[in-house]
Design a protein around this motif. Structure first.
Motif, PDB file in Angstrom:
ATOM      1  N   ASP A 263      40.100 -13.345  31.667  1.00 31.19           N
ATOM      2  CA  ASP A 263      40.194 -12.128  30.872  1.00 31.19           C
ATOM      3  C   ASP A 263      39.004 -12.078  29.913  1.00 31.19           C
ATOM      4  OD1 ASP A 263      41.149  -9.790  29.878  1.00 31.19           O
ATOM      5  OD2 ASP A 263      42.822 -10.659  28.766  1.00 31.19           O
ATOM      6  N   GLU A 264      38.097 -11.176  30.180  1.00 26.37           N
ATOM      7  CA  GLU A 264      36.877 -11.022  29.370  1.00 26.37           C
ATOM      8  C   GLU A 264      36.222 -12.376  29.069  1.00 26.37           C
ATOM      9  OE1 GLU A 264      36.999  -8.217  26.265  1.00 26.37           O
ATOM     10  OE2 GLU A 264      38.248  -6.837  27.411  1.00 26.37           O
ATOM     11  N   PRO A 265      35.749 -13.054  30.107  1.00 32.53           N
ATOM     12  CA  PRO A 265      35.291 -14.437  29.926  1.00 32.53           C
ATOM     13  C   PRO A 265      34.037 -14.588  29.066  1.00 32.53           C
ATOM     14  CG  PRO A 265      34.795 -13.667  32.146  1.00 32.53           C
ATOM     15  CD  PRO A 265      35.652 -12.622  31.513  1.00 32.53           C
ATOM     16  N   THR A 266      33.259 -13.559  28.908  1.00 35.02           N
ATOM     17  CA  THR A 266      32.013 -13.762  28.146  1.00 35.02           C
ATOM     18  C   THR A 266      31.970 -12.958  26.861  1.00 35.02           C
ATOM     19  OG1 THR A 266      30.833 -12.001  29.289  1.00 35.02           O
ATOM     20  CG2 THR A 266      30.730 -14.203  30.272  1.00 35.02           C
TER      21      THR A 266
ATOM     22  N   ILE B  60      48.319 -20.037  40.035  1.00 28.80           N
ATOM     23  CA  ILE B  60      47.343 -19.305  39.229  1.00 28.80           C
ATOM     24  C   ILE B  60      46.870 -20.128  38.039  1.00 28.80           C
ATOM     25  CG2 ILE B  60      48.367 -17.094  39.794  1.00 28.80           C
ATOM     26  CD1 ILE B  60      49.590 -17.248  36.856  1.00 28.80           C
ATOM     27  N   SER B  61      45.806 -19.647  37.408  1.00 30.65           N
ATOM     28  CA  SER B  61      45.486 -20.121  36.063  1.00 30.65           C
ATOM     29  C   SER B  61      44.914 -18.946  35.298  1.00 30.65           C
ATOM     30  CB  SER B  61      44.483 -21.268  36.108  1.00 30.65           C
ATOM     31  OG  SER B  61      43.194 -20.759  36.372  1.00 30.65           O
ATOM     32  N   LEU B  62      45.111 -18.987  33.989  1.00 28.31           N
ATOM     33  CA  LEU B  62      44.616 -17.905  33.139  1.00 28.31           C
ATOM     34  C   LEU B  62      43.669 -18.470  32.097  1.00 28.31           C
ATOM     35  CD1 LEU B  62      44.679 -15.024  31.837  1.00 28.31           C
ATOM     36  CD2 LEU B  62      46.639 -15.806  30.518  1.00 28.31           C
ATOM     37  N   THR B  63      42.502 -17.864  31.994  1.00 28.05           N
ATOM     38  CA  THR B  63      41.606 -18.163  30.888  1.00 28.05           C
ATOM     39  C   THR B  63      41.485 -16.877  30.097  1.00 28.05           C
ATOM     40  OG1 THR B  63      40.447 -19.773  32.215  1.00 28.05           O
ATOM     41  CG2 THR B  63      39.320 -19.004  30.256  1.00 28.05           C
ATOM     42  N   GLY B  64      42.053 -16.900  28.899  1.00 30.01           N
ATOM     43  CA  GLY B  64      42.185 -15.662  28.133  1.00 30.01           C
ATOM     44  C   GLY B  64      40.935 -15.317  27.344  1.00 30.01           C
ATOM     45  N   GLN B  65      41.095 -14.307  26.487  1.00 30.91           N
ATOM     46  CA  GLN B  65      39.942 -13.819  25.724  1.00 30.91           C
ATOM     47  C   GLN B  65      39.496 -14.818  24.664  1.00 30.91           C
ATOM     48  OE1 GLN B  65      40.444  -9.869  24.208  1.00 30.91           O
ATOM     49  NE2 GLN B  65      41.379  -9.155  26.096  1.00 30.91           N
ATOM     50  N   PHE B  66      40.451 -15.647  24.201  1.00 29.90           N
ATOM     51  CA  PHE B  66      40.104 -16.643  23.204  1.00 29.90           C
ATOM     52  C   PHE B  66      40.220 -18.000  23.860  1.00 29.90           C
ATOM     53  CE2 PHE B  66      42.261 -13.065  21.270  1.00 29.90           C
ATOM     54  CZ  PHE B  66      41.251 -12.594  20.448  1.00 29.90           C
TER      55      PHE B  66
END
Lengths: 281, 317
Positions: free
Chosen positions: B161-164, B80-86
């Motif tokens: 997670d909320e990418p935009t 997996i990979s995670l790109t968070g809200q920040f």
């Protein structure tokens, strides 16, 4: 946005890694890489320090300034036997080590507030590599910061009587101080906001003044003497003073060691627990 | 592909007395763009945190590519990979340095790392900016770098997670096109969003989360289809005489005398239009415009969560 050509990421292996056996990169990462992971984190922290004017001033300029203030400005007033500089340099060194280690709190708090910690925690890397990166870079940064401080001290007339063995012991003791205070700062950084973590440096900046580091505790009011005699900075500074003065440290060394070892054990345990438990702030 | 890449069953999680998740089940199939839609506090980030090994649920199971995420988190992290809200990129490093560091942490060799970095910088249109410190990047560039970094190890599932959130419309559109192209390459993407248009634009499948449960699931079209009673046909007339006459013929319609327009609910809009146009010929009515008004995902969302929103307002903060 330039277009992303289909298959551009392919390069033999498909774009999707469907399992640990999927491609060579994944295979090679099946075993831990603690040294490599920590080295990458150390490089990151050193960049953080070296690239901010703030970081450089904190790490290198402030310790020298404190040295100048105490020896050149206050020295004349405090001095009674001409050797105040021998007395005060160990105190200033310990103050600088603590102050320098405390800046770790801010850096850790910054990592916690951005998404960085979450990213690291979701990657297949060695446990708390990021914290070890903070630790190693703090040791390197603070030992380096001692060099100009000692250099200025020597220029001002500081003449340590330590032999080679005492110097080695003194350096080892300094490393222990940095390690213990850095882990303590890690705990603070994991728990506090960036602003609050910043104020940790002030604790390390002012607590040494209320010890035997700058003036004898017998010159302080009685109610403060009790505190100054029992707080950890007093035995820590006296131990370093003995080591640099070429005197074998007595029981004061064991007091200092007990304090530092206690802080170290509790802080490491606390940091590991908090790192695992805490999601980003 | 005969098996879902993500299987989630019976997920619950409480923080003290607050029930963040009250039993969440879903499956994601390989290559899907799966969107979790919900207001603040609906449980989106909690779900993502559990799926990405950051948080342990109180109960439930999570499997990613047949790996039990809760029992073997270290194995799951390779998938997996995670790109968070920040954006989790270091502002004190350049774009290239951020990428190089992450390649190193992904245990690529020097050669692999250089090739992969160059590839990703091109793919995300960051080659020119690669040598500049991220502190000087725009919000959109940071997100792109962040996303590029998350793809270094070619993960089977990418979590966004909320990418935009917080991006300006142009950067948002750019990020959407990046996500679309990733999806086109076959990467499975799980994203959370509060924006209905984002789910509508990107997702193959949408679940609507509200107060820790899934209240609806389907494609954007299926979800909208649930609200056929909110579908309308609107007729605009050329003159007041036509309008008034039509109004008497269709008394159930909403009428706007100012606009000379009638709006009527229509489960079968084509038939409604044929009916009205036949009347128009028969009675010599001048029709200047006809339109079908379909429910938006906003309508779906509000009808599913509207009542809950007011209750949750305090919690959301």
């Amino acid at each position: 946005m330039s277009s992303i050509a289909l298959g551009q990421t392919g390069g033999g292996a498909g774009p999707v890694n469907t399992g640990p056996g999927g491609d060579p990169a994944a295979l090679s990462s099946q075993h831990g890489h603690p040294i490599g992971d920590i080295a990458a984190m150390v490089a990151r922290e050193l960049r953080r320090t070296l690239r901010s004017v703030d970081g450089l001033v904190t790490a290198f300029a402030i310790p020298v300034c404190i040295m100048l203030v105490f020896v050149v400005v206050f020295g004349g007033a405090i001095e009674d036997d001409g050797r105040y500089i021998e007395y005060v340099v160990p105190g200033i060194l310990v103050l600088c080590l603590g102050f320098g280690a405390a800046s770790t709190a801010t850096a850790v708090a910054q990592d916690m507030t951005s998404g960085t910690i979450d990213r690291f925690k979701t990657m297949p890397i060695f446990g708390a590599s990021v914290l070890y990166g903070h630790l190693v870079s703090s040791v390197l940064r603070n030992l380096a910061a001692c060099v100009p401080v000692l250099g200025v001290a020597l220029l001002l007339g500081f003449r340590p009587h330590a032999d080679a063995a005492s110097w080695l012991l003194a350096i080892a003791f300094a490393v222990l101080i940095i390690v213990a205070f850095t882990w303590l700062s890690c705990v603070a950084g994991l728990v506090l906001s960036v602003e609050a973590a910043n104020s940790v440096t002030f604790v390390f900046l002012f607590l040494p003044y209320v010890s035997s580091g700058f003036v004898g505790t017998d010159t302080m009011p009685g109610w403060l003497q009790g505190f100054a005699d029992t707080q950890p900075f007093t035995p820590i500074i006296e131990t370093l003073r003995d080591l640099l003065g070429g005197v074998a440290p007595g029981p004061v060394f064991w007091q200092a060691f007990a304090w530092l070892a206690g802080i170290l054990v509790l802080s490491v345990a606390g940091s590991m627990l908090l790192y695992r438990r805490t999601a980003a702030k | 592909m005969h098996q879902p890449v993500i299987e989630v069953a019976g997920l619950t999680k409480s923080f003290g007395s607050h029930h963040a998740l009250r039993g969440v089940d879903f499956e994601v199939w390989p290559g899907q763009v799966f969107a979790m839609l919900g207001a603040n506090g609906a449980g989106k980030t909690t779900t993502i945190s559990i799926l990405t090994t950051l948080l342990r649920p109180d109960a439930g199971t999570v499997r990613i590519a047949s790996t039990d995420v809760l029992a073997r988190p270290a194995d799951a992290r390779r998938l997996i990979s995670l790109t968070g809200q920040f954006a989790s990129v270091d502002t004190f490093q350049t774009g290239a340095e951020n990428l190089a560091m992450m390649c190193r942490l992904a245990h690529l060799s020097h050669r692999q790392a250089a090739a992969r970095s160059a590839e990703l910088l091109d793919q995300f249109d960051l080659r020119e900016a690669a040598g500049r410190r991220v502190a000087h990047y725009s919000g959109g560039m940071r997100r792109r770098l962040d996303l590029a970094i998350s793809l270094i190890a070619r993960p089977a599932v990418v979590f966004l997670d909320e990418p935009t959130t917080g991006l300006d419309p142009r950067s948002r559109a750019q990020l959407w096109s990046v996500v679309r192209e990733l999806a086109a390459q076959g990467t499975t993407i799980v994203l959370t969003t509060q924006y209905l248009d984002e789910a509508d634009q990107l997702a193959d499948r949408i679940v609507v989360l509200d107060e820790g449960t899934i209240v609806a699931e389907g494609t954007a079209a299926e979800l909208k289809g649930r609200l056929t009673d909110r579908q309308h046909v609107e007729f605009t007339f050329q003159d007041a005489r036509s309008f008034e006459l039509a109004r008497t013929l269709a008394p159930r319609a909403d009428a706007s005398a100012e606009l000379l327009a009638l709006r009527m609910p229509a489960t079968a809009p084509v038939e409604t239009i044929q009916w009205m146009l036949a009347l128009a010929v028969e009675h010599d009515l001048g029709v200047s415009d006809v339109g079908i008004i379909r429910p938006t995902l906003d309508d779906v969302f509000l009808s599913l969560t509207g009542a809950a929103d007011e209750r949750a307002e305090g919690v959301a903060a």
